[in-house]
Scaffold this motif. Structure first.
Motif, PDB file in Angstrom:
ATOM      1  N   THR A   1      30.364  34.243  39.319  1.00 39.15           N
ATOM      2  CA  THR A   1      29.226  34.530  38.201  1.00 39.15           C
ATOM      3  C   THR A   1      28.142  35.101  38.569  1.00 39.15           C
ATOM      4  O   THR A   1      27.267  35.797  37.836  1.00 39.15           O
ATOM      5  CB  THR A   1      28.449  33.052  37.930  1.00 39.15           C
ATOM      6  OG1 THR A   1      27.937  32.718  39.343  1.00 39.15           O
ATOM      7  CG2 THR A   1      29.462  31.770  37.598  1.00 39.15           C
ATOM      8  N   ALA A   2      28.089  35.796  39.747  1.00 42.80           N
ATOM      9  CA  ALA A   2      26.942  36.727  40.340  1.00 42.80           C
ATOM     10  C   ALA A   2      27.218  38.168  40.919  1.00 42.80           C
ATOM     11  O   ALA A   2      26.418  38.746  41.438  1.00 42.80           O
ATOM     12  CB  ALA A   2      26.063  36.089  41.561  1.00 42.80           C
ATOM     13  N   TRP A   3      28.464  38.565  40.409  1.00 41.12           N
ATOM     14  CA  TRP A   3      28.822  40.101  40.887  1.00 41.12           C
ATOM     15  C   TRP A   3      29.877  40.609  39.768  1.00 41.12           C
ATOM     16  O   TRP A   3      30.473  39.869  39.129  1.00 41.12           O
ATOM     17  CB  TRP A   3      29.159  40.030  42.296  1.00 41.12           C
ATOM     18  CG  TRP A   3      30.578  39.640  42.663  1.00 41.12           C
ATOM     19  CD1 TRP A   3      30.905  38.222  42.264  1.00 41.12           C
ATOM     20  CD2 TRP A   3      31.810  40.175  43.171  1.00 41.12           C
ATOM     21  NE1 TRP A   3      32.298  38.245  42.620  1.00 41.12           N
ATOM     22  CE2 TRP A   3      32.730  39.182  43.044  1.00 41.12           C
ATOM     23  CE3 TRP A   3      31.776  41.350  43.489  1.00 41.12           C
ATOM     24  CZ2 TRP A   3      34.182  39.375  43.740  1.00 41.12           C
ATOM     25  CZ3 TRP A   3      33.156  41.667  44.239  1.00 41.12           C
ATOM     26  CH2 TRP A   3      34.254  40.886  44.119  1.00 41.12           C
ATOM     27  N   THR A   4      29.895  41.933  39.843  1.00 43.43           N
ATOM     28  CA  THR A   4      30.794  42.435  39.052  1.00 43.43           C
ATOM     29  C   THR A   4      31.918  43.232  39.820  1.00 43.43           C
ATOM     30  O   THR A   4      31.483  44.506  40.330  1.00 43.43           O
ATOM     31  CB  THR A   4      30.169  43.367  38.099  1.00 43.43           C
ATOM     32  OG1 THR A   4      29.409  42.736  37.319  1.00 43.43           O
ATOM     33  CG2 THR A   4      31.016  43.966  36.987  1.00 43.43           C
ATOM     34  N   PRO A   5      33.006  42.855  40.053  1.00 40.59           N
ATOM     35  CA  PRO A   5      34.013  43.441  41.124  1.00 40.59           C
ATOM     36  C   PRO A   5      34.397  45.123  40.554  1.00 40.59           C
ATOM     37  O   PRO A   5      34.355  45.239  39.474  1.00 40.59           O
ATOM     38  CB  PRO A   5      35.200  42.698  41.131  1.00 40.59           C
ATOM     39  CG  PRO A   5      34.878  41.466  40.474  1.00 40.59           C
ATOM     40  CD  PRO A   5      33.631  41.702  39.593  1.00 40.59           C
TER      41      PRO A   5
ATOM     42  N   ALA B   1      37.051  34.035  32.921  1.00 39.36           N
ATOM     43  CA  ALA B   1      36.142  34.009  31.663  1.00 39.36           C
ATOM     44  C   ALA B   1      34.911  34.779  32.136  1.00 39.36           C
ATOM     45  O   ALA B   1      34.293  35.552  31.462  1.00 39.36           O
ATOM     46  CB  ALA B   1      35.986  32.698  31.169  1.00 39.36           C
ATOM     47  N   SER B   2      34.378  34.208  33.403  1.00 38.42           N
ATOM     48  CA  SER B   2      32.990  34.718  33.923  1.00 38.42           C
ATOM     49  C   SER B   2      33.014  36.110  34.105  1.00 38.42           C
ATOM     50  O   SER B   2      32.083  37.076  33.681  1.00 38.42           O
ATOM     51  CB  SER B   2      32.522  33.960  35.124  1.00 38.42           C
ATOM     52  OG  SER B   2      31.275  34.550  35.512  1.00 38.42           O
ATOM     53  N   LEU B   3      34.152  36.634  34.768  1.00 39.79           N
ATOM     54  CA  LEU B   3      34.078  38.015  35.048  1.00 39.79           C
ATOM     55  C   LEU B   3      34.442  38.918  33.945  1.00 39.79           C
ATOM     56  O   LEU B   3      34.036  40.078  33.926  1.00 39.79           O
ATOM     57  CB  LEU B   3      35.423  38.284  35.960  1.00 39.79           C
ATOM     58  CG  LEU B   3      35.084  37.562  37.631  1.00 39.79           C
ATOM     59  CD1 LEU B   3      36.362  37.810  38.409  1.00 39.79           C
ATOM     60  CD2 LEU B   3      33.943  38.128  38.235  1.00 39.79           C
ATOM     61  N   ARG B   4      35.223  38.538  33.106  1.00 41.33           N
ATOM     62  CA  ARG B   4      35.440  39.136  31.723  1.00 41.33           C
ATOM     63  C   ARG B   4      34.214  39.328  30.981  1.00 41.33           C
ATOM     64  O   ARG B   4      33.881  40.286  30.558  1.00 41.33           O
ATOM     65  CB  ARG B   4      36.564  38.456  30.774  1.00 41.33           C
ATOM     66  CG  ARG B   4      37.930  38.544  31.392  1.00 41.33           C
ATOM     67  CD  ARG B   4      39.049  37.857  30.722  1.00 41.33           C
ATOM     68  NE  ARG B   4      40.182  38.195  31.129  1.00 41.33           N
ATOM     69  CZ  ARG B   4      41.236  37.539  30.952  1.00 41.33           C
ATOM     70  NH1 ARG B   4      41.312  36.664  30.221  1.00 41.33           N
ATOM     71  NH2 ARG B   4      42.685  37.832  31.225  1.00 41.33           N
ATOM     72  N   ALA B   5      33.183  38.438  30.967  1.00 44.13           N
ATOM     73  CA  ALA B   5      31.823  38.590  30.479  1.00 44.13           C
ATOM     74  C   ALA B   5      31.092  39.609  31.130  1.00 44.13           C
ATOM     75  O   ALA B   5      30.253  39.947  30.492  1.00 44.13           O
ATOM     76  CB  ALA B   5      31.332  36.890  30.499  1.00 44.13           C
TER      77      ALA B   5
ATOM     78  N   GLY C   1      32.556  42.367  32.097  1.00 44.23           N
ATOM     79  CA  GLY C   1      32.995  43.669  31.990  1.00 44.23           C
ATOM     80  C   GLY C   1      34.432  43.994  32.547  1.00 44.23           C
ATOM     81  O   GLY C   1      34.841  44.814  32.668  1.00 44.23           O
ATOM     82  N   VAL C   2      34.831  42.977  33.532  1.00 41.20           N
ATOM     83  CA  VAL C   2      36.159  42.974  34.182  1.00 41.20           C
ATOM     84  C   VAL C   2      37.247  42.485  33.693  1.00 41.20           C
ATOM     85  O   VAL C   2      36.927  41.324  33.065  1.00 41.20           O
ATOM     86  CB  VAL C   2      35.652  42.362  35.687  1.00 41.20           C
ATOM     87  CG1 VAL C   2      36.995  42.489  36.592  1.00 41.20           C
ATOM     88  CG2 VAL C   2      34.471  42.746  36.272  1.00 41.20           C
ATOM     89  N   ASN C   3      38.474  42.938  33.832  1.00 42.43           N
ATOM     90  CA  ASN C   3      39.510  42.457  33.147  1.00 42.43           C
ATOM     91  C   ASN C   3      40.503  42.010  34.305  1.00 42.43           C
ATOM     92  O   ASN C   3      41.483  42.729  34.384  1.00 42.43           O
ATOM     93  CB  ASN C   3      40.052  43.319  32.120  1.00 42.43           C
ATOM     94  CG  ASN C   3      41.082  42.647  31.302  1.00 42.43           C
ATOM     95  OD1 ASN C   3      41.141  41.324  31.096  1.00 42.43           O
ATOM     96  ND2 ASN C   3      42.020  43.238  30.799  1.00 42.43           N
ATOM     97  N   PRO C   4      40.367  40.971  34.892  1.00 46.33           N
ATOM     98  CA  PRO C   4      41.381  40.691  36.225  1.00 46.33           C
ATOM     99  C   PRO C   4      42.437  40.161  35.606  1.00 46.33           C
ATOM    100  O   PRO C   4      42.805  39.550  34.303  1.00 46.33           O
ATOM    101  CB  PRO C   4      40.635  39.566  36.893  1.00 46.33           C
ATOM    102  CG  PRO C   4      39.490  38.957  35.999  1.00 46.33           C
ATOM    103  CD  PRO C   4      39.335  40.111  35.116  1.00 46.33           C
TER     104      PRO C   4
END
Length: 372
Positions: free
Chosen positions: A299-303, A328-332, A334-337
């Motif tokens: 929830t606290a970083w953007t890979p 879902a948190s990472l996609r929010a 802007g990341v698409n794992p």
């Protein structure tokens, strides 16, 4: 680094035999390995100086620069059952897979495990992260002594407890915690990434294996009492008798796993008091803050590196909702794992454990494609 010990030399056939005994995919193994236990300096949960141990495995016949793979292992409660102190295929399989495939495997035991002093702070991502980073530093310092060098680019993976640790290490490397290392890709397997919103609700509602749920609840409460305090005044506040008198001993690293398993109840209803249930259902205070910190790996970083999550179709110990929530948190942000479904792999009857075996084989191929 404090000390090093050469543990064993294995041929490629030896490695393939050991991996086969554990059900690991040995088809990528091309080299024998040398395995070492490193004892290194790190910090404890309060930032005080301490030491920890870990397993460092390198491919034989491959000199010079090696790409490191950091692998953080899953939960164990007994100090000797860790990668640098055990020879079971389960404990060493991932390290041997990566090293036999040409990588340098860097595998921390965590604080308080292996030959490290003290008690393990289970499910404490900050200390798992520092132990992992300092193990990388120790491996880098040691490698030239055996004619190797570690590349700057680190491939990061981990299973179960170690899945959150892997994300924690990737995050701290991306943030520039070390001037030498940088993270190239991260591939966590079957993590309990969202204890507050996914794992605890599934555990309390009976959606997961009953015995595992009792063990994880006990480990969490006793560990976080040691780390954070304020979880309970005495064990009997949250644990029923006769378990209140023995549960802290079961999870202090000195009780063999089978003895702990046999001595614990088969279900949560026989373990927790009403206050114990209330604490897990409605966390507050320091316990709630610790849950928030634990979930920050999602929830606290953007890979800014490739991320692939690995999980089974269903999981009896770490609900797959953990992965759903993390993705879902990472996609929010802007990341698409990518999410890799491992199907229904079994290891000793467990889908959860089976994902470590199946995921390792898939991940070593992905990492090899990135390292080509």
């Amino acid at each position: 680094m404090v000390a090093d010990e050469h543990l064993r030399t294995l041929t490629a056939d030896d490695v393939r035999t050991i991996l086969g005994q554990g059900g690991f995919d040995a088809s990528t193994v091309r080299r024998g390995v040398d395995a070492y236990r490193l004892t290194y300096r790190t910090v404890d949960t309060k930032g005080a100086a301490t030491t920890a141990t870990g397993l460092f495995v390198v491919p034989r016949g491959k000199r010079g620069r090696l790409t490191p793979v950091s692998y953080t292992h899953g939960t164990t409660s007994y100090k000797p059952d860790t990668p640098s102190t055990s020879t079971t295929p389960w404990a060493v399989g991932p390290a041997y897979t990566y090293a036999g495939s040409g990588f340098a495997a860097v595998v921390p035991d965590y604080l308080g495990m292996g030959r490290g002093p003290g008690t393990h702070p289970w499910k404490d991502v900050p200390s798992e992260t520092t132990a992992s980073l300092d193990m990388l530093r120790a491996a880098r310092a040691f490698a030239p002594r055996i004619g190797r060098r570690l590349d700057r680019d680190v491939l990061v993976t981990g299973f179960s407890q170690g899945a959150s640790s892997a994300l924690g290490l990737a995050r701290t490397l991306q943030d520039g915690a070390d001037r030498h290392f940088r993270v190239k890709a991260v591939a966590p397997i079957s993590g309990g990434y969202d204890f507050a919103g996914a794992e605890l609700p599934a555990l309390l509602n009976g959606d997961l294996d009953a015995k595992s749920s009792a063990l994880y609840a006990a480990y969490l409460l006793t560990s976080w009492q040691r780390i954070h305090g304020g979880v309970y005044g005495t064990p009997s506040e949250v644990f029923q008798e006769p378990y209140a008198d023995r549960v802290e001993k079961y999870f202090d690293g000195t009780t063999p796993g089978p003895e702990m398993f046999q001595g614990m109840p088969a279900r949560l209803a026989d373990l927790l008091t009403p206050r114990g249930w209330a604490l897990l259902r409605n966390p507050s205070g320091a316990f709630a803050e610790a849950l928030r910190t634990d979930g920050e790996v999602c929830t606290a970083w953007t890979p800014r590196m490739p991320v692939r999550f690995y999980r089974a179709e269903t999981d009896e110990q770490a609900t797959t909702v953990n992965t759903d929530h993390c993705v879902a948190s990472l996609r929010a942000r802007g990341v698409n794992p990518r999410v890799e479904n491992l199907g229904r792999p079994l290891y000793q009857g467990s889908l959860h454990l089976g994902t470590n075996v199946a995921g390792t084989g898939r991940i070593v191929r992905w990492f090899s494609s990135l390292d080509a």
